[in-house]
Scaffold this motif. Structure first.
Motif, PDB file in Angstrom:
ATOM      1  N   GLN A   1       0.898  -1.385   0.007  1.00  0.00           N
ATOM      2  CA  GLN A   1      -0.064  -0.032  -0.033  1.00  0.00           C
ATOM      3  C   GLN A   1       0.877   1.317  -0.025  1.00  0.00           C
ATOM      4  OE1 GLN A   1      -0.574  -2.718   2.188  1.00  0.00           O
ATOM      5  NE2 GLN A   1      -2.890  -3.209   1.571  1.00  0.00           N
TER       6      GLN A   1
ATOM      7  N   ARG B   1       2.848  -2.911   3.975  1.00  0.00           N
ATOM      8  CA  ARG B   1       1.639  -3.667   3.387  1.00  0.00           C
ATOM      9  C   ARG B   1       0.700  -4.190   4.714  1.00  0.00           C
ATOM     10  NH1 ARG B   1       5.343  -7.029   1.572  1.00  0.00           N
ATOM     11  NH2 ARG B   1       5.241  -6.422  -0.544  1.00  0.00           N
ATOM     12  N   GLU B   2      -0.490  -4.090   4.578  1.00  0.00           N
ATOM     13  CA  GLU B   2      -1.352  -4.400   5.652  1.00  0.00           C
ATOM     14  C   GLU B   2      -1.767  -5.856   5.505  1.00  0.00           C
ATOM     15  OE1 GLU B   2      -5.104  -5.669   7.559  1.00  0.00           O
ATOM     16  OE2 GLU B   2      -5.155  -5.232   5.291  1.00  0.00           O
TER      17      GLU B   2
ATOM     18  N   TRP C   1       0.265  -3.729  10.014  1.00  0.00           N
ATOM     19  CA  TRP C   1       0.992  -2.872   8.896  1.00  0.00           C
ATOM     20  C   TRP C   1       2.356  -3.161   9.153  1.00  0.00           C
ATOM     21  CZ3 TRP C   1      -1.174   0.221   4.750  1.00  0.00           C
ATOM     22  CH2 TRP C   1      -2.222   0.400   4.747  1.00  0.00           C
TER      23      TRP C   1
ATOM     24  N   ASP D   1      -1.096   3.022  10.589  1.00  0.00           N
ATOM     25  CA  ASP D   1      -1.812   2.478   9.531  1.00  0.00           C
ATOM     26  C   ASP D   1      -2.685   3.335   8.637  1.00  0.00           C
ATOM     27  OD1 ASP D   1      -3.673   3.981  10.882  1.00  0.00           O
ATOM     28  OD2 ASP D   1      -4.989   2.584  11.801  1.00  0.00           O
TER      29      ASP D   1
ATOM     30  N   GLU E   1      -1.491   6.447   0.658  1.00  0.00           N
ATOM     31  CA  GLU E   1      -1.610   5.046   0.336  1.00  0.00           C
ATOM     32  C   GLU E   1      -1.952   4.704  -1.124  1.00  0.00           C
ATOM     33  OE1 GLU E   1      -5.171   1.895   1.853  1.00  0.00           O
ATOM     34  OE2 GLU E   1      -3.864   2.999   3.432  1.00  0.00           O
TER      35      GLU E   1
END
Length: 169
Positions: free
Chosen positions: A67, A98-99, A104, A144, A157
């Motif tokens: 992201q 990335r989540e 994250w 996040d 993002e």
């Protein structure tokens, strides 16, 4: 033109390709990334070895898995091997965040790019690239995407091409 001036202009053009490489990866600009390589350039990243034309969809798919991503190439060294050829080396730092399952995380990578550049029809691009990763460090939990209320800086993002803040240059 004075040869010393021409060499400075050529070094600047090569340096701009390297900066464009990082920027177009981070903003997921497929067309911009393609302008960094000659389509027939030989590319070797270890996990991939082949032409730039075949590499570009692979690397962009990898970048789209994060992201947030960030590439910085620096300490560029350029040695001309002919009027239209140069050996170029630089160091690179990259990260991908990335989540996964609500957490994250990512990695920080350090490596070097060993390039051969070619000028064709007045334009410099990568004609051969070998990437060597020197180290990788896992990153702990990351923000996040919600700005910190104490210092509410925007957090990008970028999950697809065409982000509204992207400015073609």
């Amino acid at each position: 033109m004075d040869p010393a001036l021409q060499q400075l202009l050529d070094k600047q053009a090569i340096t701009e390709v390297i900066a464009r490489y990082s920027r177009t990866l981070d903003w997921l600009d497929d067309a911009g990334q393609a302008t960094c390589y000659w389509p027939d350039a030989q590319v070797d990243y270890g996990f991939f070895s082949g032409t730039a034309a075949d590499f570009l969809p692979v690397v962009m798919a990898i970048e789209r898995q994060s992201q947030r991503r960030w590439h910085m190439l620096n300490s560029v060294q350029i040695a001309f091997t002919g009027p239209d050829a140069a050996s170029v080396e630089c160091y690179g730092l990259a990260t991908g965040i990335r989540e996964t399952d609500g957490v994250w995380t990512g990695n920080l990578y350090g490596g070097r790019y060993l390039d051969e550049f070619a000028r064709r029809q007045g334009e410099w691009r990568i004609a051969k690239r070998q990437y060597v990763m020197d180290w990788s460090v896992p990153l702990g939990p990351q923000n996040d995407g919600t700005p910190n209320p104490v210092l509410p800086l925007p957090i990008l993002e970028i999950i697809a091409s065409g982000h509204p803040m992207y400015r073609p240059m």
